[in-house]
Design a protein around this motif. Sequence first.
Motif, PDB file in Angstrom:
ATOM      1  N   TYR A 128       0.839  -1.199   0.000  1.00  0.00           N
ATOM      2  CA  TYR A 128       0.000   0.000   0.000  1.00  0.00           C
ATOM      3  C   TYR A 128       0.873   1.247   0.000  1.00  0.00           C
ATOM      4  O   TYR A 128       1.920   1.290   0.644  1.00  0.00           O
ATOM      5  CB  TYR A 128      -0.923   0.017   1.226  1.00  0.00           C
ATOM      6  CG  TYR A 128      -1.995  -1.031   1.129  1.00  0.00           C
ATOM      7  CD1 TYR A 128      -3.202  -0.756   0.494  1.00  0.00           C
ATOM      8  CD2 TYR A 128      -1.771  -2.306   1.623  1.00  0.00           C
ATOM      9  CE1 TYR A 128      -4.170  -1.734   0.360  1.00  0.00           C
ATOM     10  CE2 TYR A 128      -2.735  -3.300   1.498  1.00  0.00           C
ATOM     11  CZ  TYR A 128      -3.933  -3.013   0.868  1.00  0.00           C
ATOM     12  OH  TYR A 128      -4.876  -3.983   0.727  1.00  0.00           O
ATOM     13  N   CYS A 129       0.412   2.240  -0.740  1.00  0.00           N
ATOM     14  CA  CYS A 129       1.155   3.487  -0.851  1.00  0.00           C
ATOM     15  C   CYS A 129       1.176   4.199   0.505  1.00  0.00           C
ATOM     16  O   CYS A 129       0.155   4.290   1.180  1.00  0.00           O
ATOM     17  CB  CYS A 129       0.498   4.361  -1.903  1.00  0.00           C
ATOM     18  SG  CYS A 129       1.215   5.998  -1.992  1.00  0.00           S
ATOM     19  N   GLU A 130       2.360   4.707   0.879  1.00  0.00           N
ATOM     20  CA  GLU A 130       2.474   5.378   2.179  1.00  0.00           C
ATOM     21  C   GLU A 130       1.838   6.761   2.160  1.00  0.00           C
ATOM     22  O   GLU A 130       1.596   7.352   3.197  1.00  0.00           O
ATOM     23  CB  GLU A 130       3.951   5.514   2.570  1.00  0.00           C
ATOM     24  CG  GLU A 130       4.523   4.215   3.046  1.00  0.00           C
ATOM     25  CD  GLU A 130       5.956   4.355   3.508  1.00  0.00           C
ATOM     26  OE1 GLU A 130       6.452   5.499   3.598  1.00  0.00           O
ATOM     27  OE2 GLU A 130       6.575   3.314   3.771  1.00  0.00           O
ATOM     28  N   ARG A 131       1.625   7.271   0.974  1.00  0.00           N
ATOM     29  CA  ARG A 131       1.107   8.628   0.893  1.00  0.00           C
ATOM     30  C   ARG A 131      -0.412   8.629   0.750  1.00  0.00           C
ATOM     31  O   ARG A 131      -1.116   9.242   1.539  1.00  0.00           O
ATOM     32  CB  ARG A 131       1.769   9.356  -0.272  1.00  0.00           C
ATOM     33  CG  ARG A 131       1.412  10.804  -0.351  1.00  0.00           C
ATOM     34  CD  ARG A 131       2.338  11.519  -1.320  1.00  0.00           C
ATOM     35  NE  ARG A 131       1.831  12.843  -1.625  1.00  0.00           N
ATOM     36  CZ  ARG A 131       1.013  13.085  -2.640  1.00  0.00           C
ATOM     37  NH1 ARG A 131       0.626  12.123  -3.433  1.00  0.00           N
ATOM     38  NH2 ARG A 131       0.584  14.316  -2.848  1.00  0.00           N
ATOM     39  N   CYS A 132      -0.923   7.912  -0.273  1.00  0.00           N
ATOM     40  CA  CYS A 132      -2.372   7.949  -0.515  1.00  0.00           C
ATOM     41  C   CYS A 132      -3.088   6.713   0.026  1.00  0.00           C
ATOM     42  O   CYS A 132      -4.311   6.643  -0.008  1.00  0.00           O
ATOM     43  CB  CYS A 132      -2.654   8.146  -2.000  1.00  0.00           C
ATOM     44  SG  CYS A 132      -2.175   6.722  -3.000  1.00  0.00           S
ATOM     45  N   LYS A 133      -2.292   5.726   0.533  1.00  0.00           N
ATOM     46  CA  LYS A 133      -2.830   4.501   1.150  1.00  0.00           C
ATOM     47  C   LYS A 133      -3.558   3.583   0.180  1.00  0.00           C
ATOM     48  O   LYS A 133      -4.208   2.636   0.597  1.00  0.00           O
ATOM     49  CB  LYS A 133      -3.777   4.832   2.328  1.00  0.00           C
ATOM     50  CG  LYS A 133      -3.236   5.841   3.312  1.00  0.00           C
ATOM     51  CD  LYS A 133      -2.093   5.258   4.118  1.00  0.00           C
ATOM     52  CE  LYS A 133      -1.542   6.297   5.097  1.00  0.00           C
ATOM     53  NZ  LYS A 133      -0.156   6.006   5.477  1.00  0.00           N
ATOM     54  N   PHE A 180       5.685   3.873  -2.442  1.00  0.00           N
ATOM     55  CA  PHE A 180       4.648   4.747  -2.981  1.00  0.00           C
ATOM     56  C   PHE A 180       4.089   4.198  -4.293  1.00  0.00           C
ATOM     57  O   PHE A 180       4.779   3.486  -5.008  1.00  0.00           O
ATOM     58  CB  PHE A 180       5.202   6.162  -3.230  1.00  0.00           C
ATOM     59  CG  PHE A 180       5.773   6.783  -2.008  1.00  0.00           C
ATOM     60  CD1 PHE A 180       4.946   7.296  -1.019  1.00  0.00           C
ATOM     61  CD2 PHE A 180       7.145   6.866  -1.836  1.00  0.00           C
ATOM     62  CE1 PHE A 180       5.470   7.863   0.121  1.00  0.00           C
ATOM     63  CE2 PHE A 180       7.689   7.434  -0.683  1.00  0.00           C
ATOM     64  CZ  PHE A 180       6.844   7.935   0.287  1.00  0.00           C
ATOM     65  N   CYS A 181       2.859   4.546  -4.601  1.00  0.00           N
ATOM     66  CA  CYS A 181       2.301   4.195  -5.896  1.00  0.00           C
ATOM     67  C   CYS A 181       2.941   5.079  -6.961  1.00  0.00           C
ATOM     68  O   CYS A 181       3.625   6.054  -6.635  1.00  0.00           O
ATOM     69  CB  CYS A 181       0.785   4.359  -5.882  1.00  0.00           C
ATOM     70  SG  CYS A 181       0.240   6.071  -5.780  1.00  0.00           S
ATOM     71  N   ILE A 182       2.707   4.746  -8.199  1.00  0.00           N
ATOM     72  CA  ILE A 182       3.361   5.491  -9.281  1.00  0.00           C
ATOM     73  C   ILE A 182       2.991   6.975  -9.237  1.00  0.00           C
ATOM     74  O   ILE A 182       3.847   7.843  -9.401  1.00  0.00           O
ATOM     75  CB  ILE A 182       3.001   4.867 -10.655  1.00  0.00           C
ATOM     76  CG1 ILE A 182       3.687   3.506 -10.786  1.00  0.00           C
ATOM     77  CG2 ILE A 182       3.437   5.783 -11.796  1.00  0.00           C
ATOM     78  CD1 ILE A 182       3.293   2.734 -12.026  1.00  0.00           C
ATOM     79  N   ASP A 183       1.731   7.253  -8.996  1.00  0.00           N
ATOM     80  CA  ASP A 183       1.283   8.646  -8.972  1.00  0.00           C
ATOM     81  C   ASP A 183       2.008   9.455  -7.891  1.00  0.00           C
ATOM     82  O   ASP A 183       2.468  10.561  -8.137  1.00  0.00           O
ATOM     83  CB  ASP A 183      -0.228   8.716  -8.728  1.00  0.00           C
ATOM     84  CG  ASP A 183      -0.994   8.259  -9.954  1.00  0.00           C
ATOM     85  OD1 ASP A 183      -0.402   8.259 -11.059  1.00  0.00           O
ATOM     86  OD2 ASP A 183      -2.177   7.900  -9.810  1.00  0.00           O
ATOM     87  N   CYS A 184       2.086   8.887  -6.707  1.00  0.00           N
ATOM     88  CA  CYS A 184       2.737   9.603  -5.608  1.00  0.00           C
ATOM     89  C   CYS A 184       4.238   9.718  -5.839  1.00  0.00           C
ATOM     90  O   CYS A 184       4.838  10.738  -5.537  1.00  0.00           O
ATOM     91  CB  CYS A 184       2.470   8.902  -4.283  1.00  0.00           C
ATOM     92  SG  CYS A 184       0.747   8.998  -3.800  1.00  0.00           S
ATOM     93  N   GLU A 185       4.822   8.658  -6.377  1.00  0.00           N
ATOM     94  CA  GLU A 185       6.252   8.692  -6.678  1.00  0.00           C
ATOM     95  C   GLU A 185       6.549   9.856  -7.634  1.00  0.00           C
ATOM     96  O   GLU A 185       7.470  10.632  -7.424  1.00  0.00           O
ATOM     97  CB  GLU A 185       6.679   7.359  -7.312  1.00  0.00           C
ATOM     98  CG  GLU A 185       8.134   7.277  -7.664  1.00  0.00           C
ATOM     99  CD  GLU A 185       8.993   6.796  -6.485  1.00  0.00           C
ATOM    100  OE1 GLU A 185       8.610   5.800  -5.868  1.00  0.00           O
ATOM    101  OE2 GLU A 185      10.022   7.440  -6.214  1.00  0.00           O
TER     102      GLU A 185
HETATM  103 ZN    ZN Z   1      -0.018   6.935  -3.657  1.00  0.00          ZN
END
Ligand code: ZN
Length: 105
Positions: free
Chosen positions: A74-79, A95-100
């Motif tokens: 799970y992404c640490e930023r958007c979960k 992080f997911c690609i978007d957050c990265e």
């Molecule tokens: Zn994310």
Amino acid sequence: MEEERRSNLDQIEALKKDDPFIDPDHASDNAAVDTDVREQVGHDTIEAEVKDMTKRVQDIDNALRKINKNQYGYCERCKKPILEARLELIPEASFCIDCEKHLRK
Ligand SMILES: [Zn+2]
């Protein structure tokens, strides 16, 4: 992944031994200027590689902690869940690609 972590740590140790600055004679030797320059470049390169690899070990540690807490993937930023294809490529991704992308800006 734990194996990769260990091999990274081994490489860090090996790199540190290659660092010309570790030579105790370095400061006191009256080496020619070109030798000093070469040592400086070698030192900078090794330092950058050690930094990269230390970061990677930290990422892996982080991922291992998340596995223990069942938060892995799970992404640490958007979960949101991180895409499986991405995790196959970068198992320690936090992080997911978007957050990265967002964080790299
Ligand atoms: Zn994310």
